[in-house]
Structure formats: C-alpha cells, structure tokens
Design a protein around this motif. Structure first.
Motif, PDB file in Angstrom:
ATOM      1  N   ASP A  59       0.830  -1.204   0.000  1.00  0.00           N
ATOM      2  CA  ASP A  59       0.000   0.000   0.000  1.00  0.00           C
ATOM      3  C   ASP A  59       0.863   1.252   0.000  1.00  0.00           C
ATOM      4  OD1 ASP A  59      -2.813  -0.916   0.103  1.00  0.00           O
ATOM      5  OD2 ASP A  59      -2.097  -1.959   1.905  1.00  0.00           O
ATOM      6  N   ARG A  70       2.090  10.562   2.316  1.00  0.00           N
ATOM      7  CA  ARG A  70       1.424   9.503   1.574  1.00  0.00           C
ATOM      8  C   ARG A  70       1.160   9.963   0.133  1.00  0.00           C
ATOM      9  NH1 ARG A  70      -4.193   6.503   3.419  1.00  0.00           N
ATOM     10  NH2 ARG A  70      -3.569   4.455   2.662  1.00  0.00           N
ATOM     11  N   GLY A  71       1.657   9.182  -0.829  1.00  0.00           N
ATOM     12  CA  GLY A  71       1.428   9.518  -2.242  1.00  0.00           C
ATOM     13  C   GLY A  71       2.476  10.426  -2.846  1.00  0.00           C
ATOM     14  N   ARG A 284      -6.758   1.711  -5.557  1.00  0.00           N
ATOM     15  CA  ARG A 284      -6.279   2.235  -4.274  1.00  0.00           C
ATOM     16  C   ARG A 284      -4.924   2.926  -4.431  1.00  0.00           C
ATOM     17  NH1 ARG A 284      -4.373  -3.037  -4.029  1.00  0.00           N
ATOM     18  NH2 ARG A 284      -2.366  -3.332  -2.977  1.00  0.00           N
ATOM     19  N   GLN A 287      -5.650   6.359  -6.345  1.00  0.00           N
ATOM     20  CA  GLN A 287      -6.325   7.282  -5.414  1.00  0.00           C
ATOM     21  C   GLN A 287      -5.348   7.956  -4.465  1.00  0.00           C
ATOM     22  OE1 GLN A 287      -9.261   4.751  -3.584  1.00  0.00           O
ATOM     23  NE2 GLN A 287     -10.498   4.752  -5.453  1.00  0.00           N
ATOM     24  N   HIS A 288      -4.352   7.224  -4.014  1.00  0.00           N
ATOM     25  CA  HIS A 288      -3.452   7.789  -3.014  1.00  0.00           C
ATOM     26  C   HIS A 288      -2.261   8.532  -3.603  1.00  0.00           C
ATOM     27  CE1 HIS A 288      -5.420   4.949  -0.017  1.00  0.00           C
ATOM     28  NE2 HIS A 288      -5.701   6.183   0.354  1.00  0.00           N
TER      29      HIS A 288
END
Ligand code: MN
Ligand code: MN
Length: 316
Positions: A59, A70-71, A284, A287-288
């Motif tokens: 993830d 994040r991302g 997922r 999206q991130h």
C-alpha cells in the motif's frame, strides 16, 4: 470512443489503435509515479526488514528514509516530468532544453537527488555543455528512471532515432554505454507494449539485451536488495515483470525486493503500466497518488504522444 469496450481487439482495430495507445501511455506514466511512491517507503531496506515491518508491502503509505507524505513521489518521477516539460516546450527532444529543465529542478531543492545527477547538472551549469564526459563509472540507473517521456515522444521512430533521443537526455548526467543500452531496452519495451505487444514480446527485447551484453542476464539468480547500478536495477525489473501476469503482482514482487525500490518500482511501473493499461492499476494506488503529480502524468502522457511520429502520421 466508448470507454466500456476499452480492452477489446475490435476497438484497437477500429481506430488504428490511437485511443488505446493513448490510454496505455497514461497507464505508463501513472505506473511510473505509483511505483516511485510505493517503493519510496521501502527504499534501502532489505527484503527481511520489509517483511518484519509490513509482512508484504502493498500500500502507498509514505514514510521511508525520506519521510515521504502519503502519495509523494521522488526524483524519479520529478525528473521524468522535468524532461517531459522540456520536450513539450522545445517541441522535440533537445539536450540543452533537458539540461536546463534538470537544472531548474535541482534549484527547486528536490527531496532527493543522486550523486551522478547532481554532478552532471553542476558541470552543465559551469560549462554550458549539456553532454557530460564519457564515464565508465556512471552506470547508475538515473538516466533510465526518467526516460519515459522519450518513449512517448518518439513512438513510431526507428530504434536508432529512439537511441539518439535518449542519449541527448541521458548524457546530461550519465554518459555510459551500459546505461545507454539498458535504457534503450526499457524504452523499446515501453514502446512495444504501447503498440499492443505482449509479455513474450517484451521478454524477447530483454533477451536481445542479454545477448548483446551478458552482464544483464536475469535468469541466473534472484535479485534482492538491488543497488542503483543499471544492471542490478534492470535484472530486478525483468525478474518481476516476467514472473507475474498483472500490474499489481509485478509491482508488489518488485518493491518487496527492497534496495533501490522506488526506482525499480518506477521502471516496472512504466513498463507494466504500458503493458496492462491503466485499467490494470489497482484504484487504491491511483487514489493515493499525489493529486498534482497524477494530473501532470495524465496530461504529459497525452501531449508527448501527440509529438510522436506515430500520432503525426495520423495513426493516433
Ligand atoms: Mn528516487
Ligand atoms: Mn531510487
């Protein structure tokens, strides 16, 4: 163009492949950024350190030695976007424009930067020459990690033309024959996938590289904890690509090998993104991914492709 029938052979044939090629190009660019963001968390960890911390790292979480949000992406994606901007501005691949774009990027105080890249840009600033001197030592993966815009802008060109365009951007920092050969191989794999080539077609291209330079032989032993050496990087990428049959599996296999995981992730991402298309990327992850990066990737993929002989000839 009906999006619901994206994956069909009919669509590919009906429009000459242009729409499908465009979508695969977007998949390649998003794949590059996603691999960078996913791998960044575990960059410089060993496989056993990754197992202890995450069991399986799958993830986009941020963190890692760069304390990513994040991302967030790193130099791999940022330099590809800088190169892409230079091509779009100049209307073609141009060494001087690429060097200037890399220099602007370095001025923006990037979160990370490789030593060879820093040195090459510093030399360009001092001399004004966008070609760094040939070096046996500069066989790092820094030219390969940022090469995707070349694959898109030169789609439909001859291999010699793709090679020349790549050398123009690569030699700003990495003027090395092993880096050139490995990067050209990655570019040909992306272009073949964009035009509908399957995994076997990509493996044949990897085999040509191995035949020309056996140091790239990836069948010998499992790569773990790969360094930033282009040979380690591509052997890892090939193992992950050819041992799996979808984007997510290839990416998870690759980044969990640790080492230079943001860069192996980025290169697997651009090839697998072209091969399996954006519909193969787990939502997922998309999206991130940082929003601004995501939009820049989608836009550059389409604009760079428009410059290519493939599109100029009307096939797109
Ligand atoms: Mn990086
Ligand atoms: Mn890296």
């Amino acid at each position: 163009m009906p999006v619901s029938v994206l994956n069909t052979e009919t669509l590919f044939l009906a429009d000459g492949g242009g729409d499908l090629v465009k979508r695969r190009a977007i998949g390649a660019y998003l794949g590059l950024a996603i691999g960078d963001a996913l791998g960044g968390t575990v960059e410089f960890l060993t496989p056993s350190e990754i197992r202890a911390a995450y069991r399986v790292h799958r993830d986009i979480l941020g963190g890692g030695w760069l304390r990513l949000s994040r991302g967030q992406v790193t130099d791999d994606t940022q330099m590809a976007l800088a190169l892409g901007r230079s091509i779009l501005c100049a209307g073609r691949v141009d060494a001087e424009a690429a060097a200037a774009a890399f220099s602007d990027w370095m001025r923006s105080k990037p979160i990370d930067i490789g030593n060879t890249v820093r040195r090459g840009i510093a030399t360009y600033r001092r001399t004004g020459n966008p070609e760094s001197p040939p070096s046996e030592l500069d066989a790092g993966n820094g030219a390969c990690m940022r090469c995707l815009p070349i694959a898109l802008a030169t789609l439909g060109s001859s291999t010699a033309e793709v090679d020349a365009a790549n050398r123009a951007q690569a030699h700003v920092t990495h003027n090395n024959p092993t880096s050139d050969a490995g990067t050209l191989c990655a570019l040909r794999m992306v272009q073949t996938a964009l035009l509908g080539g399957d995994r076997a077609a990509l493996a044949a291209i990897a085999e040509e590289l191995v035949a020309a330079d056996p140091v790239f032989d990836y069948a010998r032993k499992r790569c773990e904890n790969p360094s930033g050496f282009i040979v380690d990087t591509l052997r890892t990428v090939f193992q992950s690509l050819f041992a799996t049959d979808n984007f997510e599996a290839a990416m998870v296999d690759c980044v969990n090998r640790g080492g230079d995981a943001d860069t192996t992730g980025a290169i697997v991402g651009m090839i697998a993104g072209a091969l399996y298309g954006p519909w193969g990327i787990p939502p997922r992850w998309t999206q991130h991914l940082d929003r601004e990066v995501q939009l820049a990737c989608i836009e550059q993929a389409q604009e760079l492709l428009k410059l290519s002989p493939f599109c100029v000839a009307g096939q797109g």
